[in-house]
Design a protein around this motif. Structure first.
Motif, PDB file in Angstrom:
ATOM      1  N   GLU A   1      21.872 -27.497 -16.475  1.00 55.35           N
ATOM      2  CA  GLU A   1      21.661 -26.876 -15.161  1.00 55.35           C
ATOM      3  C   GLU A   1      22.632 -25.721 -14.944  1.00 55.35           C
ATOM      4  O   GLU A   1      22.293 -24.719 -14.311  1.00 55.35           O
ATOM      5  N   GLN A   2      23.853 -25.850 -15.459  1.00 57.74           N
ATOM      6  CA  GLN A   2      24.831 -24.770 -15.331  1.00 57.74           C
ATOM      7  C   GLN A   2      24.365 -23.516 -16.068  1.00 57.74           C
ATOM      8  O   GLN A   2      24.661 -22.397 -15.647  1.00 57.74           O
ATOM      9  N   VAL A   3      23.630 -23.707 -17.160  1.00 56.84           N
ATOM     10  CA  VAL A   3      23.174 -22.575 -17.969  1.00 56.84           C
ATOM     11  C   VAL A   3      21.824 -22.045 -17.492  1.00 56.84           C
ATOM     12  O   VAL A   3      21.620 -20.822 -17.408  1.00 56.84           O
ATOM     13  N   LEU A   4      20.913 -22.948 -17.168  1.00 59.36           N
ATOM     14  CA  LEU A   4      19.529 -22.549 -16.887  1.00 59.36           C
ATOM     15  C   LEU A   4      19.115 -22.685 -15.425  1.00 59.36           C
ATOM     16  O   LEU A   4      18.001 -22.289 -15.079  1.00 59.36           O
ATOM     17  N   SER A   5      19.956 -23.281 -14.614  1.00 56.77           N
ATOM     18  CA  SER A   5      19.644 -23.474 -13.200  1.00 56.77           C
ATOM     19  C   SER A   5      18.329 -24.260 -13.049  1.00 56.77           C
ATOM     20  O   SER A   5      18.166 -25.311 -13.643  1.00 56.77           O
ATOM     21  N   LYS A   6      17.370 -23.707 -12.291  1.00 52.35           N
ATOM     22  CA  LYS A   6      16.138 -24.437 -12.004  1.00 52.35           C
ATOM     23  C   LYS A   6      15.232 -24.613 -13.228  1.00 52.35           C
ATOM     24  O   LYS A   6      14.308 -25.433 -13.207  1.00 52.35           O
ATOM     25  N   LYS A   7      15.490 -23.833 -14.268  1.00 53.51           N
ATOM     26  CA  LYS A   7      14.644 -23.935 -15.468  1.00 53.51           C
ATOM     27  C   LYS A   7      15.090 -25.054 -16.403  1.00 53.51           C
ATOM     28  O   LYS A   7      14.459 -25.306 -17.421  1.00 53.51           O
ATOM     29  N   ALA A   8      16.192 -25.712 -16.070  1.00 48.35           N
ATOM     30  CA  ALA A   8      16.758 -26.737 -16.954  1.00 48.35           C
ATOM     31  C   ALA A   8      15.792 -27.889 -17.252  1.00 48.35           C
ATOM     32  O   ALA A   8      15.621 -28.265 -18.420  1.00 48.35           O
TER      33      ALA A   8
END
Length: 285
Positions: free
Chosen positions: A42-49
């Motif tokens: 989530e830290q890297v991709l946010s909502k796309k995680a």
């Protein structure tokens, strides 16, 4: 060695519904379901995680070779792709998670590899490229190639067969600078053999075996961009990761207890909880 009772006492301060377990004791699905891993993606991709993590599982479920790889190596390879915001669907050709045999540790692990489409995508993101492409050249299509001036003349309507005799890469920057390169198939093959880490240098493995043209085009494109292209920090990171020696990384935490992560126990049968705790005793020796 810690006892079950001692281990339970040590974990008593954890949030209700979770326990600390060794990452290497979990399968891929369980590993991805841990709060630690979900937070990192989530830290890297946010909502796309969630969608990306689901694609990791789909890739895993559809490839027996990857299923044989060490789960943490799969996750760390996926994290590289996530940090570059590239899909890992092998049919798309942007990035691959490739299993290999780690002879030192005696098991399979996974390695991140960037596809030629991934190189193109990262190049376009810099905003410096007006156009960029790489194509296979079939028998009959090559009219003339000057190695000194790098002038190439192709007739893409004149193919006499499906046989690929070489690969041509091209880019043009927004400032007007452009570059064309051409590699014969023999030159690509010589490069592949030189950098093949297998005992049998001529053997085809992984993506070279399943999609030779994709790897050949990647080789030409990477060489061209490395010599004459504009490389953003993101592209430099991608090239570095793509060229790294295969290794297994633990990406849970940057600490001495990096192999310990929170594991949700809600809804898990009691006997399965005890099994995980028993397996985890080795961590606290």
């Amino acid at each position: 060695m810690a006892t079950n009772e001692g281990l339970k006492n040590q974990l008593s301060n954890k949030q209700e519904g979770t326990r600390q377990v060794a990452a290497q004791n979990l399968g891929l699905k369980s590993l991805l379901n841990t709060p630690t891993m979900q937070k990192k993606f989530e830290q890297v991709l946010s909502k796309k995680a969630p969608q990306f993590m689901a694609s990791v599982l789909n890739l895993y479920n559809g490839d027996p070779n990857i299923q044989a790889a060490e789960p943490m190596s799969i996750v760390s390879s996926a994290m590289v792709a996530a940090s570059l915001d590239l899909p890992i669907d092998k049919n798309l050709g942007y990035a691959w998670i490739v299993p290999f045999y780690d002879s030192k540790k005696g098991h399979k692990a996974a390695q991140f590899q960037l596809g030629y489409k991934g190189y193109i995508q990262l190049a376009l993101r810099t905003g410096q490229y007006k156009g960029i492409n790489v194509i296979p050249v079939h028998e009959g299509e090559l009219v003339k190639w000057n190695r000194l001036t790098e002038e190439v003349e192709l007739n893409l309507e004149a193919a006499t067969s499906e046989k690929v005799i070489g690969y041509c890469g091209y880019f043009k920057l927004i400032n007007g600078f452009e570059k064309t390169v051409y590699w014969t198939r023999d030159e690509v093959e010589a490069h592949r053999i030189k950098h093949n880490k297998a005992k049998d240098k001529k053997s085809l493995n992984n993506v070279w075996k399943s999609d030779y043209d994709a790897m050949a085009m990647k080789t030409v494109l990477r060489n061209m961009l490395g010599k004459w292209g504009i490389l953003s920090v993101e592209m430099q990171t991608a090239v570095t990761e793509d060229e790294k020696e295969p290794e297994i990384k633990d990406i849970t935490e940057e600490s001495n207890e990096s192999n310990i992560i929170d594991y949700p126990f809600e809804g898990v049968q009691e006997e399965k909880k005890e099994a995980v705790l028993e397996q985890d005793e080795i961590v606290f020796e």
